[in-house]
Design a protein around this motif. Structure first.
Motif, PDB file in Angstrom:
ATOM      1  N   VAL A  38      -5.819   6.438  -6.497  1.00 17.32           N
ATOM      2  CA  VAL A  38      -4.474   7.009  -6.638  1.00 17.32           C
ATOM      3  C   VAL A  38      -3.858   6.633  -7.982  1.00 17.32           C
ATOM      4  CG1 VAL A  38      -2.131   6.997  -5.713  1.00 17.32           C
ATOM      5  CG2 VAL A  38      -4.070   7.140  -4.155  1.00 17.32           C
ATOM      6  N   THR A  39      -3.976   5.359  -8.357  1.00 17.34           N
ATOM      7  CA  THR A  39      -3.323   4.909  -9.596  1.00 17.34           C
ATOM      8  C   THR A  39      -4.026   5.422 -10.843  1.00 17.34           C
ATOM      9  OG1 THR A  39      -4.565   2.827  -9.454  1.00 17.34           O
ATOM     10  CG2 THR A  39      -2.326   2.835  -8.588  1.00 17.34           C
ATOM     11  N   THR A  67      -6.425   2.619  -3.517  1.00 20.38           N
ATOM     12  CA  THR A  67      -5.374   2.302  -4.479  1.00 20.38           C
ATOM     13  C   THR A  67      -5.823   2.627  -5.900  1.00 20.38           C
ATOM     14  OG1 THR A  67      -4.445   0.576  -3.066  1.00 20.38           O
ATOM     15  CG2 THR A  67      -3.918   0.464  -5.414  1.00 20.38           C
ATOM     16  N   SER A  68      -7.060   2.257  -6.239  1.00 27.75           N
ATOM     17  CA  SER A  68      -7.570   2.536  -7.592  1.00 27.75           C
ATOM     18  C   SER A  68      -7.646   4.036  -7.849  1.00 27.75           C
ATOM     19  CB  SER A  68      -8.958   1.910  -7.770  1.00 27.75           C
ATOM     20  OG  SER A  68      -8.885   0.508  -7.771  1.00 27.75           O
ATOM     21  N   ASP A 102     -11.835   2.003  -4.291  1.00 27.01           N
ATOM     22  CA  ASP A 102     -10.859   1.853  -3.223  1.00 27.01           C
ATOM     23  C   ASP A 102      -9.717   2.850  -3.417  1.00 27.01           C
ATOM     24  OD1 ASP A 102      -8.334   0.358  -4.414  1.00 27.01           O
ATOM     25  OD2 ASP A 102     -10.115  -0.498  -5.346  1.00 27.01           O
ATOM     26  N   ASP A 155       1.522   6.979   1.551  1.00 26.51           N
ATOM     27  CA  ASP A 155       1.339   5.739   2.312  1.00 26.51           C
ATOM     28  C   ASP A 155      -0.141   5.545   2.595  1.00 26.51           C
ATOM     29  OD1 ASP A 155       1.486   3.520   3.861  1.00 26.51           O
ATOM     30  OD2 ASP A 155       2.809   4.364   5.380  1.00 26.51           O
ATOM     31  N   LEU A 156      -0.710   4.472   2.070  1.00 30.75           N
ATOM     32  CA  LEU A 156      -2.132   4.199   2.261  1.00 30.75           C
ATOM     33  C   LEU A 156      -2.398   3.251   3.433  1.00 30.75           C
ATOM     34  CD1 LEU A 156      -3.396   3.821  -1.430  1.00 30.75           C
ATOM     35  CD2 LEU A 156      -3.124   5.874  -0.029  1.00 30.75           C
ATOM     36  N   SER A 157      -1.370   2.971   4.210  1.00 34.20           N
ATOM     37  CA  SER A 157      -1.560   2.134   5.400  1.00 34.20           C
ATOM     38  C   SER A 157      -2.084   3.012   6.534  1.00 34.20           C
ATOM     39  CB  SER A 157      -0.238   1.478   5.807  1.00 34.20           C
ATOM     40  OG  SER A 157       0.281   0.712   4.751  1.00 34.20           O
ATOM     41  N   GLN A 193       4.437   2.088  -7.770  1.00 38.53           N
ATOM     42  CA  GLN A 193       3.978   1.272  -6.654  1.00 38.53           C
ATOM     43  C   GLN A 193       4.917   0.079  -6.504  1.00 38.53           C
ATOM     44  OE1 GLN A 193       0.056  -0.400  -7.014  1.00 38.53           O
ATOM     45  NE2 GLN A 193      -0.041  -0.991  -4.857  1.00 38.53           N
ATOM     46  N   SER A 239       0.833  -1.202   0.000  1.00 35.25           N
ATOM     47  CA  SER A 239       0.000   0.000   0.000  1.00 35.25           C
ATOM     48  C   SER A 239       0.867   1.250   0.000  1.00 35.25           C
ATOM     49  CB  SER A 239      -0.898  -0.002   1.233  1.00 35.25           C
ATOM     50  OG  SER A 239      -0.110  -0.061   2.405  1.00 35.25           O
ATOM     51  N   GLU A 240       2.094   1.135  -0.498  1.00 35.15           N
ATOM     52  CA  GLU A 240       3.046   2.244  -0.530  1.00 35.15           C
ATOM     53  C   GLU A 240       3.243   2.707  -1.966  1.00 35.15           C
ATOM     54  OE1 GLU A 240       7.849   2.817   0.132  1.00 35.15           O
ATOM     55  OE2 GLU A 240       6.750   1.439   1.444  1.00 35.15           O
ATOM     56  N   PHE A 241       3.345   4.034  -2.154  1.00 28.54           N
ATOM     57  CA  PHE A 241       3.544   4.596  -3.488  1.00 28.54           C
ATOM     58  C   PHE A 241       4.662   5.626  -3.449  1.00 28.54           C
ATOM     59  CE2 PHE A 241      -0.783   3.118  -3.331  1.00 28.54           C
ATOM     60  CZ  PHE A 241      -0.985   2.549  -4.576  1.00 28.54           C
TER      61      PHE A 241
END
Length: 414
Positions: A88-89, A85-86, A83, A409-411, A354, A2-4
């Motif tokens: 952000v990406t 992640t989707s 979600d 950081d998405l954590s 990612q 979950s890190e970018f």
């Protein structure tokens, strides 16, 4: 993971070729998943995520799926669950909320005011919720512990007492388990004017039992003294039916209020009520055209049919708004830093990386430093040699790279 890593390099031919080399190396070595980050740190995000977790304490396994980034899509897509992640990406600047044509100071002011208002409301709402939780926990604590400390209102009943008598009174006595037989043999003789056969075991725990005994009011003090000498403890308690009822109703109300903040009655959408066709977010990630996108259809959303309480609903909506604003701020920072580093006219390309796994981050950093070394030879050298200082830069050398770099950081629940 979950890190970018959000990086930026100049948009001229040489550096676009460098970006392409980076994509080839990171793809072949399975170091990271890369996407272009289209551009025309707030603690608030983490606090809101943790607040969602607190409200959903009875459904901890479902917290992550409720941390979404909705609202940043076209009108027909707003009913989807996107979600983090989707989002952000596949980030796209929201021109409606933050017009790119207005001055940067205006965009920043809009974002700052939006997040400040959310933070103010969050403090107010969480303070009210925490007060509710504290009051409930304090009331519940009374029902825990041993017979010496816990409340007795949920144990005794009206029938256990002689009430409204001018002469008689019923006392509650805690008797150690090994002394049950002694109590039965001696309680009538501990004092004068004890009613024969008036004792009854109401409840017991691991240490002892709670017995009743009825006697005349004028011998209460004498009975207490003799009871203590025999290791029997008179528990101070006055049976007040109205107070007991009030306490029980208060506990029921607090339990209900707390639960309602998380979930209300089910309000499922009726099947077939959607005015739109089933949709899924369809995107083409950079270098990975076959990678599936994460999305949820209208019918999948309808099938859940779960009513949300006011606090959880507010947290979810405003977490989404704050998260979307946060990513826009990341984009703004990349823009400003890129212009400051690479100069005018504006010409740079932002890319979102990612890392595939924690163990690959060191190798990925080496690849980036090698590919973009030419952008800042001094910075590149300082990464290899910590003793090298960058003139005019008051940062830890490890925070500065030849290319523009920001961490996402998405954590949020860690």
């Amino acid at each position: 993971m979950s890190e970018f890593w959000l990086i930026s390099a100049p948009g001229d031919k040489e550096n676009l070729q460098a970006l392409e080399r980076m994509n080839i190396v990171t793809s072949k070595s399975n170091l990271s998943y890369n996407t272009k980050f289209a551009i025309p740190d707030f603690k608030l995000i983490k606090r809101m995520a943790q607040s969602v977790a607190e409200v959903m304490e009875d459904s901890k396994g479902k917290v992550q799926e409720n941390l979404l980034a909705n609202g940043g899509l076209k009108e027909k897509m707003k009913c989807l669950k996107i979600d983090l992640t989707s989002f952000v990406t596949h980030f796209e600047w929201d021109m409606a909320k933050y017009p790119a044509k207005q001055p940067l100071v205006g965009v920043v002011d809009t974002l700052a005011k939006q997040l400040a208002q959310i933070e103010t409301d969050l403090k107010t709402r969480t303070a009210a919720y925490n007060t509710l939780k504290t009051n409930l926990e304090n009331l519940q604590k009374k029902s825990k512990g041993n017979l010496f400390t816990r409340t007795l209102s949920d144990i005794v009943s009206k029938e256990d007492f002689v009430l409204d008598s001018e002469y008689l009174v019923t006392l509650l006595v805690i008797v150690p388990k090994p002394n049950y037989t002694q109590w039965q043999k001696t309680y009538e003789s501990l004092s004068d004017m004890v009613v024969p056969r008036s004792t009854k075991l109401i409840t017991e725990d691991s240490e002892g039992g709670l017995f009743t005994v009825t006697l005349f009011r004028k011998v209460i003090d004498d009975f207490k003294t003799k009871a203590k000498e025999n290791k029997f403890t008179v528990r101070e308690f006055y049976y007040d039916e109205k107070e007991i009822k009030r306490e029980r109703e208060e506990l029921t109300r607090l339990l209900s209020d707390k639960k309602q903040q998380y979930q209300t009655s089910c309000v499922a959408l009726k099947k077939g009520s959607s005015t739109f066709l089933d949709h899924k977010v369809k995107v083409t990630p950079l270098g990975h055209p076959d990678r599936p996108a994460t999305g949820q259809t209208d019918r999948e959303r309808e099938s859940e049919g779960e009513g949300e309480g006011p606090l959880l609903r507010w947290l979810k909506v405003n977490f989404s708004e704050a998260f979307i604003a946060w990513i826009h701020i990341k984009a703004l920072r990349v823009f400003v830093e890129s212009v400051l580093r690479y100069g005018l006219p504006v010409n740079f390309q932002a890319v979102l990386l990612q890392p595939h796994k924690k163990s690959s981050t060191k190798r990925l950093r080496e690849v980036l430093n090698s590919v973009f070394r030419h952008l800042d030879e001094v910075a590149a050298a300082s990464i290899l040699d910590a003793s090298v200082e960058i003139p005019g830069l008051q940062l830890n050398n490890q925070d500065y790279f030849p290319y523009v770099y920001f961490h996402i950081d998405l954590s949020l629940l860690d």
